[in-house]
Design a protein around this motif. Structure first.
Motif, PDB file in Angstrom:
ATOM      1  N   TYR A 275       0.807  -1.231   0.000  1.00  0.00           N
ATOM      2  CA  TYR A 275       0.000   0.000   0.000  1.00  0.00           C
ATOM      3  C   TYR A 275       0.836   1.276   0.000  1.00  0.00           C
ATOM      4  O   TYR A 275       0.354   2.343  -0.404  1.00  0.00           O
ATOM      5  N   LEU A 276       2.112   1.189   0.388  1.00  0.00           N
ATOM      6  CA  LEU A 276       2.945   2.393   0.408  1.00  0.00           C
ATOM      7  C   LEU A 276       3.292   2.890  -0.995  1.00  0.00           C
ATOM      8  O   LEU A 276       3.847   3.984  -1.136  1.00  0.00           O
ATOM      9  N   VAL A 277       2.943   2.113  -2.032  1.00  0.00           N
ATOM     10  CA  VAL A 277       3.061   2.655  -3.383  1.00  0.00           C
ATOM     11  C   VAL A 277       2.178   3.893  -3.521  1.00  0.00           C
ATOM     12  O   VAL A 277       2.360   4.722  -4.411  1.00  0.00           O
ATOM     13  N   GLY A 278       1.217   4.045  -2.602  1.00  0.00           N
ATOM     14  CA  GLY A 278       0.346   5.213  -2.581  1.00  0.00           C
ATOM     15  C   GLY A 278       1.079   6.525  -2.421  1.00  0.00           C
ATOM     16  O   GLY A 278       0.515   7.587  -2.705  1.00  0.00           O
ATOM     17  N   PHE A 279       2.329   6.495  -1.977  1.00  0.00           N
ATOM     18  CA  PHE A 279       3.116   7.725  -1.951  1.00  0.00           C
ATOM     19  C   PHE A 279       3.304   8.274  -3.358  1.00  0.00           C
ATOM     20  O   PHE A 279       3.522   9.471  -3.540  1.00  0.00           O
TER      21      PHE A 279
ATOM     22  N   VAL B 136       8.663  10.493  -0.494  1.00  0.00           N
ATOM     23  CA  VAL B 136       8.238   9.717  -1.669  1.00  0.00           C
ATOM     24  C   VAL B 136       9.387   8.849  -2.167  1.00  0.00           C
ATOM     25  O   VAL B 136       9.226   7.651  -2.405  1.00  0.00           O
ATOM     26  N   ALA B 137      10.572   9.449  -2.316  1.00  0.00           N
ATOM     27  CA  ALA B 137      11.734   8.699  -2.811  1.00  0.00           C
ATOM     28  C   ALA B 137      12.074   7.535  -1.884  1.00  0.00           C
ATOM     29  O   ALA B 137      12.373   6.422  -2.343  1.00  0.00           O
TER      30      ALA B 137
ATOM     31  N   VAL C 103       8.595  13.711  -6.577  1.00  0.00           N
ATOM     32  CA  VAL C 103       8.183  15.106  -6.477  1.00  0.00           C
ATOM     33  C   VAL C 103       7.284  15.301  -5.259  1.00  0.00           C
ATOM     34  O   VAL C 103       6.710  14.354  -4.727  1.00  0.00           O
ATOM     35  N   GLY C 104       7.168  16.573  -4.834  1.00  0.00           N
ATOM     36  CA  GLY C 104       6.297  16.879  -3.708  1.00  0.00           C
ATOM     37  C   GLY C 104       6.094  18.364  -3.568  1.00  0.00           C
ATOM     38  O   GLY C 104       6.760  19.168  -4.230  1.00  0.00           O
TER      39      GLY C 104
ATOM     40  N   LYS D  31       2.129  12.444 -15.229  1.00  0.00           N
ATOM     41  CA  LYS D  31       0.693  12.706 -15.055  1.00  0.00           C
ATOM     42  C   LYS D  31       0.434  13.202 -13.635  1.00  0.00           C
ATOM     43  O   LYS D  31       1.002  14.210 -13.226  1.00  0.00           O
ATOM     44  N   ASP D  32      -0.398  12.492 -12.843  1.00  0.00           N
ATOM     45  CA  ASP D  32      -0.653  12.944 -11.475  1.00  0.00           C
ATOM     46  C   ASP D  32       0.060  12.075 -10.444  1.00  0.00           C
ATOM     47  O   ASP D  32      -0.254  12.117  -9.253  1.00  0.00           O
ATOM     48  N   TYR D  33       1.041  11.288 -10.887  1.00  0.00           N
ATOM     49  CA  TYR D  33       1.835  10.479  -9.951  1.00  0.00           C
ATOM     50  C   TYR D  33       2.888  11.351  -9.270  1.00  0.00           C
ATOM     51  O   TYR D  33       3.249  12.418  -9.774  1.00  0.00           O
ATOM     52  N   ASN D  34       3.401  10.873  -8.140  1.00  0.00           N
ATOM     53  CA  ASN D  34       4.440  11.598  -7.419  1.00  0.00           C
ATOM     54  C   ASN D  34       5.821  10.974  -7.576  1.00  0.00           C
ATOM     55  O   ASN D  34       6.792  11.437  -6.972  1.00  0.00           O
ATOM     56  N   ALA D  35       5.893   9.916  -8.366  1.00  0.00           N
ATOM     57  CA  ALA D  35       7.187   9.296  -8.664  1.00  0.00           C
ATOM     58  C   ALA D  35       7.121   8.706 -10.063  1.00  0.00           C
ATOM     59  O   ALA D  35       6.052   8.286 -10.532  1.00  0.00           O
TER      60      ALA D  35
END
Length: 213
Positions: free
Chosen positions: A116-120, A172-173, A162-163, A147-151
């Motif tokens: 579930y931590l892929v949710g970062f 995130v990293a 990103v953040g 797109k709207d992902y953070n990694a």
């Protein structure tokens, strides 16, 4: 000194990249955008993180002109600035060469919801097609993929996270590196079952209120 606080944070988190094992040597890079001033602080190229001083951190405008510093910026400044222009919610970018995320990047495997931590990042971590480092083609590849992902994994290269702050981008990293390791290890044993989109939707909703505000 322009962007003094931002430059101090670049030094701090650059050293954290090394101590956390998210990169080695002079690999990777990181930046912070001050949207109010329209200026970005980015790590200098080719200097050991332990040797970087705040005044070495390069300040660029959004057209990539050096505004303050006698050093050269990271060779990847192009995709940092491109990400800031692409998404207004991004105020920090961290590029790593962490072992497991880079392994996935070299396999050109996106990281699915194995944990579930892929949710970062979001529902997954996508892979941007390969392009030579430091080029406009790489910037285009990353910005078209994120797109709207953070990694995003950079094929045969590494990862960009990103953040809204450098602390968030670092988190995130760090968490995506953990998930990449779990995915690698589970794939080494068999075919891991994935978390459903419905369940990940619930995770992402809870992440909105997670932690201290």
């Amino acid at each position: 000194m322009l962007l003094e606080k931002e430059r101090e944070k670049i030094v701090l988190f650059g050293n954290k990249l090394i101590s956390s094992g998210l990169t080695t040597g002079t690999g990777g890079n990181l930046s912070i955008l001050n949207r109010e001033k329209g200026l970005a602080a980015i790590s200098p190229t080719g200097i050991e993180y332990s040797e970087i001083k705040p005044e070495d951190v390069v300040v660029l405008d959004m057209d990539a002109n050096i505004v303050d510093s006698k050093k050269k910026p990271s060779s990847e400044y192009g995709f940092h600035l491109a990400l800031y222009k692409k998404r207004l919610d991004i105020c920090s970018v961290i590029h790593t060469h962490s072992a497991y995320a880079t392994t996935m990047a070299c396999l050109q495997w996106e990281i699915p919801a194995v944990h579930y931590l892929v949710g970062f990042s979001g529902h997954k971590v996508p892979v941007a097609p390969y392009a030579e480092f430091g080029t406009r083609e790489l910037a285009d590849s990353i910005t078209m993929t994120i797109k709207d992902y953070n990694a995003v994994l950079m094929a045969n290269h590494g990862m960009a996270a990103v953040g809204e702050s450098i602390a968030r981008a670092f988190a995130v990293a760090e968490e995506i590196e953990f998930v990449a390791r779990i995915y690698y290890q589970t794939k080494s044993v068999g075919l891991p079952p994935l978390i459903s989109k419905h369940e990940m939707d619930k995770v992402l909703e809870r992440f909105k209120t997670y932690g201290q505000k």
